[in-house]
Structures are given as C-alpha cells and as structure tokens.
Design an enzyme around this catalytic site. Structure first.
Site, PDB file in Angstrom:
ATOM      1  N   LYS A 220       0.840  -1.203   0.000  1.00 55.50           N
ATOM      2  CA  LYS A 220       0.000   0.000   0.000  1.00 55.50           C
ATOM      3  C   LYS A 220       0.876   1.255   0.000  1.00 55.50           C
ATOM      4  CE  LYS A 220      -3.629   2.052   2.881  1.00 55.50           C
ATOM      5  NZ  LYS A 220      -4.599   1.804   3.952  1.00 55.50           N
ATOM      6  N   GLU A 226      10.544  -4.508   4.788  1.00 57.38           N
ATOM      7  CA  GLU A 226      10.677  -5.914   4.406  1.00 57.38           C
ATOM      8  C   GLU A 226      10.339  -6.105   2.934  1.00 57.38           C
ATOM      9  OE1 GLU A 226       8.971  -4.663   6.855  1.00 57.38           O
ATOM     10  OE2 GLU A 226       9.175  -5.798   8.717  1.00 57.38           O
ATOM     11  N   GLY A 281      -4.975  -2.359   5.282  1.00 54.17           N
ATOM     12  CA  GLY A 281      -4.144  -3.474   4.819  1.00 54.17           C
ATOM     13  C   GLY A 281      -4.782  -4.834   5.059  1.00 54.17           C
ATOM     14  N   ARG A 282      -5.262  -5.068   6.275  1.00 53.13           N
ATOM     15  CA  ARG A 282      -5.807  -6.397   6.612  1.00 53.13           C
ATOM     16  C   ARG A 282      -7.201  -6.621   6.036  1.00 53.13           C
ATOM     17  NH1 ARG A 282      -4.903  -3.068  10.640  1.00 53.13           N
ATOM     18  NH2 ARG A 282      -6.542  -2.329  12.023  1.00 53.13           N
ATOM     19  N   GLU A 367      -5.033  -7.256  15.152  1.00 46.98           N
ATOM     20  CA  GLU A 367      -4.539  -5.927  14.768  1.00 46.98           C
ATOM     21  C   GLU A 367      -5.687  -4.910  14.804  1.00 46.98           C
ATOM     22  OE1 GLU A 367      -1.028  -4.291  11.844  1.00 46.98           O
ATOM     23  OE2 GLU A 367      -2.418  -5.727  11.004  1.00 46.98           O
ATOM     24  N   HIS A 398      -4.465 -33.954  17.727  1.00 46.98           N
ATOM     25  CA  HIS A 398      -3.336 -34.776  18.156  1.00 46.98           C
ATOM     26  C   HIS A 398      -2.242 -33.922  18.779  1.00 46.98           C
ATOM     27  CE1 HIS A 398      -4.991 -38.338  16.142  1.00 46.98           C
ATOM     28  NE2 HIS A 398      -5.576 -37.409  15.402  1.00 46.98           N
ATOM     29  N   LYS A 518       8.848  -0.720  14.519  1.00 48.09           N
ATOM     30  CA  LYS A 518       9.346  -0.388  13.176  1.00 48.09           C
ATOM     31  C   LYS A 518      10.323   0.782  13.255  1.00 48.09           C
ATOM     32  CE  LYS A 518       5.290  -1.221  10.255  1.00 48.09           C
ATOM     33  NZ  LYS A 518       4.373  -0.531   9.350  1.00 48.09           N
TER      34      LYS A 518
HETATM   35  C1  G6Q Z   1      -2.613  -4.178   8.040  1.00 48.64           C
HETATM   36  C2  G6Q Z   1      -1.381  -3.571   8.487  1.00 48.64           C
HETATM   37  C3  G6Q Z   1      -0.126  -4.197   7.956  1.00 48.64           C
HETATM   38  C4  G6Q Z   1       0.223  -3.819   6.522  1.00 48.64           C
HETATM   39  C5  G6Q Z   1       1.666  -4.232   6.242  1.00 48.64           C
HETATM   40  C6  G6Q Z   1       2.071  -3.971   4.813  1.00 48.64           C
HETATM   41  O1  G6Q Z   1      -3.712  -3.771   8.282  1.00 48.64           O
HETATM   42  O2  G6Q Z   1      -1.428  -2.211   8.263  1.00 48.64           O
HETATM   43  O3  G6Q Z   1      -0.148  -5.587   8.066  1.00 48.64           O
HETATM   44  O4  G6Q Z   1      -0.656  -4.408   5.632  1.00 48.64           O
HETATM   45  O5  G6Q Z   1       2.529  -3.557   7.112  1.00 48.64           O
HETATM   46  O6  G6Q Z   1       1.980  -2.620   4.503  1.00 48.64           O
HETATM   47  P1  G6Q Z   1       2.178  -2.132   3.046  1.00 48.64           P
HETATM   48  O7  G6Q Z   1       1.101  -2.703   2.193  1.00 48.64           O
HETATM   49  O8  G6Q Z   1       2.109  -0.634   3.091  1.00 48.64           O
HETATM   50  O9  G6Q Z   1       3.522  -2.617   2.577  1.00 48.64           O
END
Ligand code: G6Q
Length: 555
Positions: A220, A226, A281-282, A367, A398, A518
């Site tokens: 996003k 990462e 994001g989620r 989250e 199990h 972060k």
């Molecule tokens: C989700 C969070 C988080 C996010 C990641 C990736 O709701 O905000 O999991 O999706 O940190 O972020 P980017 O899409 O900006 O790389």
C-alpha cells in the site's frame, strides 16, 4: 469474574462507553445465574435448541447452540448491541463516513465488493467507477498472463507469479490462493515472499526461471522495509539474468497507493494497480492486493469471491440484529471475553485448504481490536480483543486439544467444516466430519466420573479421565469451499470484528501498536554496521547489539 478487567481500576475510563451501560450490569447478573449451568442440561431441557440457536445463510450454516447461552442471554446481548448503536456505526461505515478517526479515513472494503448499482460516496465522489476500472484492469492483465499472451523478455509465457508483500499485503492473498487451490490455473504457480529473512527470497527464487517469472510488488505504502528489501533483491536477481533494465516492465508490476515510489522503483505506472487509503491493509484482499488471486483463479472466480462477501454485507446491513450472523458471532465473543473472562478464541478449520485461515484471522482480529485506548483516547477498563489462534482442527486434535478439553482455561472454539470435499476420497471426508462432530460433542457434554467408570471400568486414575465439558463452540458448515462460500465466511469474520470494536468503543481500523518497533528497527539498523560499542539503549539491548557486533566481526 468481573466485567471490569484492569487492575488497579482505571478511574479515567470513558463512562459513556457501551461497556459501562446499565445493560452490562444486567448481563453481569445474568452471568451469575448461568455460570454454573451445564450445556448438557440445557440440551436435555430443550429438544429444539439446535433450531433455536442456528442460522442458515445461503450455503453457510452457523450452529451456535453449543454455547453457554439461553434465549435471555441472547436478548440481553442484542440489547447491548442496540445500545452501542452497532446499526448506526455499520451504516456510517457503508456510507463512507470517516470512522477511522485517528487516520481521518473512511473504511470501505465493503465498497470493493459492492456488486450492486449503489454508489458509494467519499468526500462527495462516488468511488464505484474507480473500483470497477481497477477490477477490469486486473481482469484484463490476469487474462493475458493466464492465456499466455503476456510474454517475458525472451518471449516465453509466464509460469510463476511471485507476490512480494507482508502483513495485509500477503496474508489475505496467500490464504485465499491456498484455500481456492482447486480453482487455480493448472499451468501457473503462485508464490509468496514476505519474510525479510533472506532465506525466504532465496528459497523461492532458486526454484524459478527469470524468463518466466512475474513479480507483483504488493505494498500500500511502497515503503515497507521488508517488502522493499525483498523487491530490490528480486529485481537484482532478475537483472543478473536479464541484464537490461527495460526488461523489468515485462516482469514487475505493482499494487500500491503510492504511484511516485512505484515509478522510482522502475515499474511503469501503466503496470501499477491502484487502491485507496480507505482500504485497510488487513481488509485489502478484495482490492488490487488480490491481483495474485485473480491471476491464480481467474476473473470469474474472483467475482464470485466478491459476490460471496457482498451477500454477507447485505445480510449484515439488513438482517435484524438477533438474526444477524456477524452480530451473533461478535456478541458470543463479548459474552466469553467480558463476562466469563476467556482470554483467547481458537479457530479450527476441518478443511485442509483452510489451514492458513487461523493465521489470517489472527491479524484481522488482533490488529483490529488489540487495543487498550478507545476511539476517544481514553484507556479502557474492560477486556478488548481476544487472543486469536488455531490450526487445522484434525491435526490439533493430536496436539493442543488436550488443553482445550481438560486445561484450566475457557477457550471458545470456532469449528469450520466443508461438507463436500474437493478430494475424491469420500471415506476420508466422513472420517474428518466424524471427528469434527465428536470434538464439539465432547467439548460440550464432557464425561462425568460415573460415565467414565462405566466406560473404562473401575481402574486407577479415573479423575484424569473425566471431562468437565461445558466448553463452548460454534460450528460453521459450508456446503463446499467455493469462492462464493469463502467470500461469505471472510466477510462474516470481518463484520464480527467490526461489531466487537463498536461494543468496546475502539477504532478497529488503525494499528499504531505496530509503529514503535518499526521506528526502533530503523534506528538500530545503522548501529549494527558501525565499529563502535553501542551504548545508547538499555543494558539488555546494548548487550545484544554488541554481542551481535562481535559475532559479525568474527565471522
Ligand atoms: C494491516 C497492516 C499491515 C500492513 C503491512 C504492509 O492492516 O497495516 O499488516 O498491511 O505492514 O503494509 P504495506 O502494504 O504498506 O507494505
């Protein structure tokens, strides 16, 4: 167990929050009368309990009769939802009001799967035409990759697609591609790189041919450390083979809200698939972040996934609260979390293809509602989001089910079962379903000392073989794990999380809790590369940094 969970009591808590309303005192009193009642007696007293406490929506059945509830419990809980104005907040969300107050954003993942003609307005603009345009762009691009007309730099068709993303830009698409494997294109493999541990990228890349691999950089913000590290490593790996930067255009596309950063990376903005800041994001698998899904299962199946979610959205918007699946799921969670003091919620899919669902829901739920400050900035004095965990149910039997059956903790369980498997081995399916049924029955009924003795005979250690039972569970039965059914199921969980957030007076759509680590990582990274002894942190962090330093130098 008291409703108020914080110690010492928080005198600054928001007394207007729904959890402070008199209805919660009524629920608390009701809890005292119910806490010692056993579900096996409730079932014995009411032969219609299954009909009373189950709900069918399309091909999805929710049986919530194996919960520690009576009709009165549900009436009181629904009253709590009414008093929390769940319906009002729901309408605000669907109408594009900026309910994500700390980020001043609307929350409109529901618009991404709006299959009706209804416009959705944000700041006076209907967002639907933009959404349709991106869906069409994804469809046309995916079709070219799927039919083999999108060629790599040496003229070969694409065989492997790699989604590079993390968190919300990874977990959703990864889970859906796995869940819908039977619908996947037979000649296309989809891979996911998320971990910045170099082994994840290396292990994935070593199996791939740069001439036939397409990378989707899904971020996003397009600044996530990462993801960008993995994307640059993939780019270097690709250029090592392809040599010329002009070839990048055939092998890298981006999904982002940040066009500038995408272009700076070297990806043509024509190959950027857009989404918007009102998609969290989620909650983003329904957006262009789902590009890997469209490539894997095709446009029609992706539309069926959206349609399933939309059908659940419609239900959530229009069904009365006491017959509303996400609302019922949410209220049961509140019942255990805030009255029984349950700390966790386990997700147990009895479908091999849903094995990543627990991990996906961990993020979606924790989250969103893992917060101790409410939407008005006041520290809460009641429990909020539960610890969500789980794994494939049959494997769990199990492993960790021991604790659920006989441990000291109350762990409400969600069992998710597909009646019809995609496998042709019907005898396996019957065994799987028999096990799911046996587990929910055992959790509910338990086994008394007398029953144990009757079953195993008079022998030593009988106490260890007794099961207290009275462990609550929900059962979700899907006719089959289709794109439509998956869409319904995921949307039901999203709205459950939303309703709980409203009842707990939280903003479920920000995630400030992931920021501090972060920021510190960015500060520490250069310190790992200098020669001096680091002394700017606490003794533990300094000690660890310097230990790593010494090891790095020596190696
Ligand atoms: C989700 C969070 C988080 C996010 C990641 C990736 O709701 O905000 O999991 O999706 O940190 O972020 P980017 O899409 O900006 O790389």
């Amino acid at each position: 167990m008291s409703l108020v969970q914080t110690t010492p009591p928080n005198t600054d808590a928001n007394v207007d929050a729904p959890m402070h309303r008199p209805i919660c005192q009524l629920l608390q009193r009701h809890f005292q009368t119910l806490r010692n009642q056993h579900m096996r007696d409730m079932f014995a007293d009411d032969p219609h309990r299954f009909e009373r406490f189950s709900l069918k929506l399309g091909d999805l059945l929710l049986d919530y009769s194996k919960n520690r509830i009576t009709s009165e419990t549900m009436q009181l809980l629904v009253k709590l939802a009414e008093e929390a104005d769940v319906a009002g907040w729901r309408d605000k969300m669907f109408n594009g009001v900026k309910i994500n107050n700390t980020e001043n954003r609307a929350v409109l993942h529901v618009a991404l799967r709006n299959r009706s003609e209804r416009p959705v307005w944000v700041d006076g603009v209907d967002v639907m035409p933009g959404i349709h345009a991106v869906i069409d762009k994804m469809a046309s691009f995916a079709e070219q990759v799927r039919e083999g007309s999108w060629l790599g730099y040496s003229g070969k068709r694409i065989t492997d697609v790699v989604n590079i993303g993390i968190g919300g830009s990874d977990l959703g698409p990864q889970m859906v591609c796995q869940a819908l494997k039977p619908y996947r294109h037979p000649a296309l493999k989809v891979h996911f790189i998320s971990n910045v541990d170099g082994t994840h990228a290396e292990e994935t890349l070593e199996t791939l041919d740069p001439e036939t691999t397409l990378f989707i950089v899904a971020s996003k913000t397009f600044t996530t450390q990462e993801t960008m590290t993995n994307a640059f490593s993939a780019r270097a790996w690709f250029l090592y083979h392809a040599q010329l930067e002009c070839h990048i255009a055939r092998h890298f596309v981006a999904v982002s809200t940040n066009a500038e950063a995408v272009v700076a990376f070297g990806i043509d903005s024509v190959h950027m698939f857009e989404f918007w800041d009102w998609v969290g994001g989620r909650y983003s698998l329904w957006s262009a972040i789902g590009l890997s899904i469209v490539i894997a299962i095709g446009h029609e199946n992706f539309l069926a996934l959206l349609q399933g979610a939309h059908d659940m959205d419609e239900h959530f918007q229009h069904a009365p609260l006491d017959q509303n699946m996400p609302v019922i799921m949410a209220l049961l969670g509140v019942w255990y979390n805030n009255f029984f003091g349950a700390e966790s919620q386990v997700i147990l899919p009895y479908d091999h293809y849903l094995r990543s669902l627990p991990m996906y829901l961990e993020q979606a739920d924790m989250e969103s509602n893992g917060k101790s400050v409410d939407r008005n900035g006041q520290v809460v004095d009641y429990a909020t989001g539960a610890i969500v965990w789980g794994a494939s149910g049959i494997n769990g039997q199990h492993a960790f089910y021991q604790l659920i059956h006989q441990g000291t903790k109350l762990i409400p369980a969600d069992f998710i079962v597909s009646m019809q498997s995609h496998s042709s081995l019907q005898s396996h399916q019957d065994i799987l379903v028999a096990n799911f049924l046996a587990q929910t029955e055992a959790l509910m009924r338990g086994r008394t000392l007398a029953e144990t003795e009757a079953s195993v005979g008079h022998q030593p250690y009988l106490a260890q073989k007794v099961f207290a039972g009275n462990h609550p569970s929900n059962a979700f039965l899907l006719k089959q794990l289709t794109p439509h059914a998956l869409g319904m199921l995921l949307a039901a969980y999203e709205h459950k999380i939303f309703v709980q957030g409203i009842i707990w007076n939280l903003n479920s759509f920000d995630q400030w809790g992931v920021e501090l680590g972060k920021q510190l990582a960015k500060q520490i990274l250069p310190e790992l590369k200098v020669d001096d002894v680091v002394a700017s942190h606490d003794a533990s962090t300094n000690g660890l940094i310097n230990y790593y330093h010494r090891w790095r130098k020596a190696s």
